[in-house]
Design an enzyme around this catalytic site. Structure first.
Site, short mmCIF file in Angstrom:
data_model
loop_
_atom_site.label_atom_id
_atom_site.label_comp_id
_atom_site.label_asym_id
_atom_site.label_seq_id
_atom_site.Cartn_x
_atom_site.Cartn_y
_atom_site.Cartn_z
N CYS A 197 0.83 -1.21 0.00
CA CYS A 197 0.00 0.00 0.00
C CYS A 197 0.86 1.25 0.00
O CYS A 197 0.47 2.28 -0.54
CB CYS A 197 -0.95 0.01 1.20
SG CYS A 197 -2.28 -1.19 1.06
N CYS A 351 13.75 5.41 -6.24
CA CYS A 351 12.30 5.21 -6.15
C CYS A 351 11.85 5.86 -4.84
O CYS A 351 12.38 6.89 -4.44
CB CYS A 351 11.95 3.73 -6.22
SG CYS A 351 12.64 2.73 -4.89
#
Lengths: 393, 91
Positions: A197, A351
């Protein structure tokens, strides 16, 4: 399939309790007997996050006598979009403490037990042993397999729920009466294949949809009413607003609860079983990981680098490192990105936190980009060490 | 046989966001091959390198998990609903 009640009823309800639980008591299926069973019940909620928030709040309101809360984390601002057991003033506080305070506010009759620890193979059996039923609200595969294994080995039912973006799944795993989590998903996905998530996002209210199913099933199992979700998987699609359920069979070949189990005690290392990053990525990152400060230095010194952000478009729009170019991870895995890369510059990848960029680094290394590196800790580390004014997510 | 295939959120990047797509084939193997032809790359998310269904993905024909029937050889009658259900761990 209906099952006998899990918990014996408490001796009696006080006058206060009768007043508080009157809307339960007048339901014939629950009644005094059911409410007394809830009073006697000991339920452990693993995780006071997205699923744990509504689960703990409704379990408390319902009058579950003893509620255990396992969480080691602290409340972060990015939790508040969905973790409704915590409020603004709880930011920075231990989640287990914050959740316990809300539980006490909802229902002071509940005995709250705080387990302010990370669940590990060393403590999971001891902690679980004190409870009748486990509610799984964790957020990663490693803990989920550990919760399953411990619950099966101790013969305890556990109510499982899982969410991602707009999709939710829920089931009751109880090896004595049906399948376990390993019957449904024998092996975890390899690292990087299924985003968390934190990487992929989750609709906040989805937590309530699935967390409330978990409480619903917990109450049914504790009191022995209705048909619990044993041997069935409930699948919810919030975009289509559809619930469907499919059968989950007990796998006779299950390594844990099958006919000839080979897993007869907890695994030594669930992180290794699930792998936080793949072996290839770990290998690639070895000696090819730079810090955010080193990246800043490279930029300031005008080094000939090509900074690639491998996250998704939505994340790029939230926050980015100056000078970065977005090429999502998927384009590297499909190979499409490789021809876009300059040959005369050193490739620097990043990232959100360093896992995805390590996976891409492995692809680049095997494609011959020998001097490519990635930023350990990703954009989050950049924000922390270089530019704290930027938003985190 | 014309069937419908339900695509989980996590794989909808391959189907342009579509939650349900039309499929074709008499067995699950044929349906998945056609699916991958229509939406290149999606097959590899469901099947591993040796062509088996990945262990963290469940494929249902109707209400039945094909792992407990004939696997990829499970027949897919006209109008069958095929559901792809991957493990997710968020909480």
């Amino acid at each position: 399939m209906s099952l006998p009640p899990l918990v014996e009823p408490a001796a009696e309800l006080t006058v206060d309790e009768v007043r508080r639980y009157s809307r339960h008591l007048i339901i014939p299926d629950v009644g005094m007997a059911g409410q007394k069973r809830l009073k006697n019940a000991k339920v452990l909620c693993v995780g006071a996050g997205g699923l744990g928030s509504p689960a703990l709040m409704y379990l408390a309101a319902a009058g579950v006598g003893t509620l255990g809360i396992v969480d080691f984390d602290i409340v972060d601002e990015s939790n508040l979009q969905r973790q409704i057991i915590h409020g603004q003033s709880d930011v920075g506080r231990l989640k287990a403490e914050s959740a316990a305070a809300t539980v006490r506010e909802i229902n002071p009759l509940v005995h709250v037990v705080i387990h302010n620890v990370a669940l590990t193979t060393d403590n999971v059996m001891d902690i679980f042993a004190g409870y009748d039923l486990i509610v799984d609200g964790t957020d990663n595969f490693a803990t989920r397999y550990m919760v399953n294994d411990a619950a099966v080995l101790l013969g305890k039912p556990y109510v499982w729920g899982s969410i991602y973006r707009f999709d939710g799944q829920a089931s009751v795993f109880w090896a004595e009466h049906g399948p376990c989590y390993r019957c449904l998903y024998p092996e975890p996905p390899p690292p990087g294949m299924v985003p968390s998530c934190a990487e992929g996002g989750v609709l906040g209210v989805l937590c309530a949809s699935i967390g409330s199913i978990q409480v619903n099933e917990a109450i049914k199992v504790l009191t022995g009413i209705g048909d619990p979700l044993v041997g069935r998987l409930m699948i919810y699609d919030a975009l289509e607003m559809k619930y469907r359920d499919v059968k989950v069979r007990k796998d006779p070949e299950c390594v844990l609860c099958g006919k000839n189990p080979t897993v007869t005690q907890l695994l030594e290392d669930y992180e290794a079983f699930c792998g936080t990053i793949s072996d290839e990525a770990a290998q690639a990152a070895l000696g090819a990981t730079i810090t955010a400060a080193e990246l800043k230095q490279m930029q300031d010194q005008g080094e000939n680098i090509y900074l690639i952000d491998v996250r998704e478009q939505n994340e790029f729009e939230i926050v980015r490192i100056p000078g970065s170019v977005l090429i999502p991870k998927g384009e590297f895995l499909s190979g499409a990105a490789l021809e876009k890369l300059p040959q005369n510059k050193r490739i620097v990848l990043h990232c959100k936190s360093g896992a995805r960029s390590a996976e891409v680094l492995a692809v680049l290394k095997s494609a011959g980009f020998a001097d490519a590196v990635h930023v350990g800790g990703g954009v989050l580390s950049w924000i922390k060490t270089i530019d704290p004014a930027l938003p985190t997510y | 046989m014309s069937v419908s295939v339900r695509i989980p959120t996590i794989l909808r990047t391959y189907t342009g966001g579509a939650a349900e797509v039309a499929g074709e084939g008499g067995t699950l193997r044929e349906v998945l091959a056609k699916l991958d032809a229509d939406f290149p790359g999606i097959g590899a998310r469901i099947l591993d390198e040796s062509g088996k269904i990945r262990r963290f993905v469940n494929v249902y024909v109707g209400e039945e998990d094909v792992r407990f029937s004939a696997g990829l050889d499970t027949s897919t009658p006209e109008g069958a609903q095929i559901s792809v259900i991957p493990a997710v761990a968020g909480g």
